[in-house]
Design a protein around this motif. Sequence first.
Motif, PDB file in Angstrom:
ATOM      1  N   UNK A   1       0.816  -1.216   0.000  1.00 38.00           N
ATOM      2  CA  UNK A   1       0.000   0.000   0.000  1.00 38.00           C
ATOM      3  C   UNK A   1       0.853   1.272   0.000  1.00 38.00           C
ATOM      4  N   UNK A   2       1.998   1.225   0.675  1.00 37.46           N
ATOM      5  CA  UNK A   2       2.875   2.395   0.740  1.00 37.46           C
ATOM      6  C   UNK A   2       3.459   2.741  -0.633  1.00 37.46           C
ATOM      7  N   UNK A   3       3.903   1.724  -1.370  1.00 33.59           N
ATOM      8  CA  UNK A   3       4.450   1.967  -2.712  1.00 33.59           C
ATOM      9  C   UNK A   3       3.359   2.482  -3.648  1.00 33.59           C
ATOM     10  N   UNK A   4       2.173   1.900  -3.524  1.00 25.91           N
ATOM     11  CA  UNK A   4       1.053   2.353  -4.363  1.00 25.91           C
ATOM     12  C   UNK A   4       0.727   3.809  -4.060  1.00 25.91           C
ATOM     13  N   UNK A   5       0.669   4.164  -2.776  1.00 32.51           N
ATOM     14  CA  UNK A   5       0.322   5.534  -2.395  1.00 32.51           C
ATOM     15  C   UNK A   5       1.386   6.523  -2.869  1.00 32.51           C
ATOM     16  N   UNK A   6       2.661   6.140  -2.764  1.00 33.69           N
ATOM     17  CA  UNK A   6       3.739   7.022  -3.223  1.00 33.69           C
ATOM     18  C   UNK A   6       3.634   7.259  -4.729  1.00 33.69           C
ATOM     19  N   UNK A   7       3.343   6.213  -5.487  1.00 28.21           N
ATOM     20  CA  UNK A   7       3.191   6.371  -6.936  1.00 28.21           C
ATOM     21  C   UNK A   7       1.953   7.194  -7.278  1.00 28.21           C
ATOM     22  N   UNK A   8       0.866   6.965  -6.544  1.00 29.53           N
ATOM     23  CA  UNK A   8      -0.347   7.761  -6.774  1.00 29.53           C
ATOM     24  C   UNK A   8      -0.042   9.239  -6.564  1.00 29.53           C
ATOM     25  N   UNK A   9       0.702   9.546  -5.513  1.00 34.05           N
ATOM     26  CA  UNK A   9       1.066  10.939  -5.215  1.00 34.05           C
ATOM     27  C   UNK A   9       1.893  11.535  -6.357  1.00 34.05           C
ATOM     28  N   UNK A  10       2.897  10.786  -6.838  1.00 37.89           N
ATOM     29  CA  UNK A  10       3.759  11.268  -7.926  1.00 37.89           C
ATOM     30  C   UNK A  10       2.969  11.440  -9.226  1.00 37.89           C
ATOM     31  N   UNK A  11       2.123  10.480  -9.538  1.00 37.62           N
ATOM     32  CA  UNK A  11       1.369  10.526 -10.789  1.00 37.62           C
ATOM     33  C   UNK A  11       0.337  11.652 -10.761  1.00 37.62           C
ATOM     34  N   UNK A  12      -0.269  11.887  -9.588  1.00 40.84           N
ATOM     35  CA  UNK A  12      -1.269  12.952  -9.458  1.00 40.84           C
ATOM     36  C   UNK A  12      -0.669  14.304  -9.813  1.00 40.84           C
ATOM     37  N   UNK A  13       0.594  14.517  -9.448  1.00 40.72           N
ATOM     38  CA  UNK A  13       1.280  15.783  -9.733  1.00 40.72           C
ATOM     39  C   UNK A  13       1.746  15.878 -11.183  1.00 40.72           C
ATOM     40  N   UNK A  14       1.728  14.777 -11.896  1.00 42.37           N
ATOM     41  CA  UNK A  14       2.297  14.735 -13.249  1.00 42.37           C
ATOM     42  C   UNK A  14       1.313  15.245 -14.296  1.00 42.37           C
ATOM     43  N   UNK A  15       1.811  15.347 -15.497  1.00 39.13           N
ATOM     44  CA  UNK A  15       0.977  15.731 -16.624  1.00 39.13           C
ATOM     45  C   UNK A  15       0.819  14.583 -17.605  1.00 39.13           C
ATOM     46  N   UNK A  16       0.970  13.334 -17.138  1.00 35.93           N
ATOM     47  CA  UNK A  16       0.877  12.178 -18.012  1.00 35.93           C
ATOM     48  C   UNK A  16      -0.508  12.120 -18.644  1.00 35.93           C
ATOM     49  N   UNK A  17      -0.540  11.776 -19.899  1.00 34.79           N
ATOM     50  CA  UNK A  17      -1.820  11.722 -20.607  1.00 34.79           C
ATOM     51  C   UNK A  17      -2.731  10.623 -20.062  1.00 34.79           C
ATOM     52  N   UNK A  18      -2.160   9.592 -19.470  1.00 29.63           N
ATOM     53  CA  UNK A  18      -2.960   8.479 -18.954  1.00 29.63           C
ATOM     54  C   UNK A  18      -2.897   8.372 -17.435  1.00 29.63           C
ATOM     55  N   UNK A  19      -2.688   9.503 -16.766  1.00 27.34           N
ATOM     56  CA  UNK A  19      -2.501   9.450 -15.323  1.00 27.34           C
ATOM     57  C   UNK A  19      -3.726   8.911 -14.591  1.00 27.34           C
ATOM     58  N   UNK A  20      -4.928   9.204 -15.085  1.00 34.06           N
ATOM     59  CA  UNK A  20      -6.136   8.688 -14.430  1.00 34.06           C
ATOM     60  C   UNK A  20      -6.171   7.160 -14.468  1.00 34.06           C
ATOM     61  N   UNK A  21      -5.773   6.596 -15.585  1.00 29.71           N
ATOM     62  CA  UNK A  21      -5.739   5.137 -15.727  1.00 29.71           C
ATOM     63  C   UNK A  21      -4.714   4.530 -14.782  1.00 29.71           C
ATOM     64  N   UNK A  22      -3.531   5.105 -14.728  1.00 19.08           N
ATOM     65  CA  UNK A  22      -2.478   4.590 -13.844  1.00 19.08           C
ATOM     66  C   UNK A  22      -2.914   4.679 -12.383  1.00 19.08           C
TER      67      UNK A  22
END
Length: 181
Positions: free
Chosen positions: A122-143
């Motif tokens: 859960x910790x790794x997932x939450x850290x990635x969610x935090x990083x992806x939320x700040x990003x401008x990736x076109x598929x960030x919602x999917x990730x």
Amino acid sequence: MKQYKQDEESMGVKGKIFPLRGKWLAVCSVLLVLVIIGTGSYFITEKKLSAVESTTVVEASPLKKAVVNKAVVNSAVVIKQYDSSKKISKEELAVYNKMHKMINTKIVAEDGKIWGEVAITPEKCQALIKDITKSGYSDKDTLIQFLARWKDNNFSSGVDEHNYLWDGLDGTIGKAESLRP
């Protein structure tokens, strides 16, 4: 005796003309092997570098859940390819790699080859969610959807999620065919 003396003399002459014949052969053999290894390494490195540069950007659109015979069925993830002029950033590539290694822990590959595994916590997932939320990736919602499910130990769509990430990394080996038992 005369024959023996003549053989010694001819060997002496040969020894003086080619005194390091055995050593030269060894040195030339080693140099040849090094040249072959160096040339092979150069071409392999060039191929890998050009493969990273040509990574395509993908976007997934999760299909709505369909009701079939009053049972809810999770549908597959549809991958939309973009033109090759768009490239995935190094940061996004790192996220894809990490998530791919995470979901590798839950799938069985068609060819039995899995390239790297990282435990899903859960910790790794939450850290990635935090990083992806700040990003401008076109598929960030999917990730983020993938990570939210993984955080809740929901891997029912793991095969599709793996293959989405695998395709985004231009995978050719290790496509998922099923979940591990």
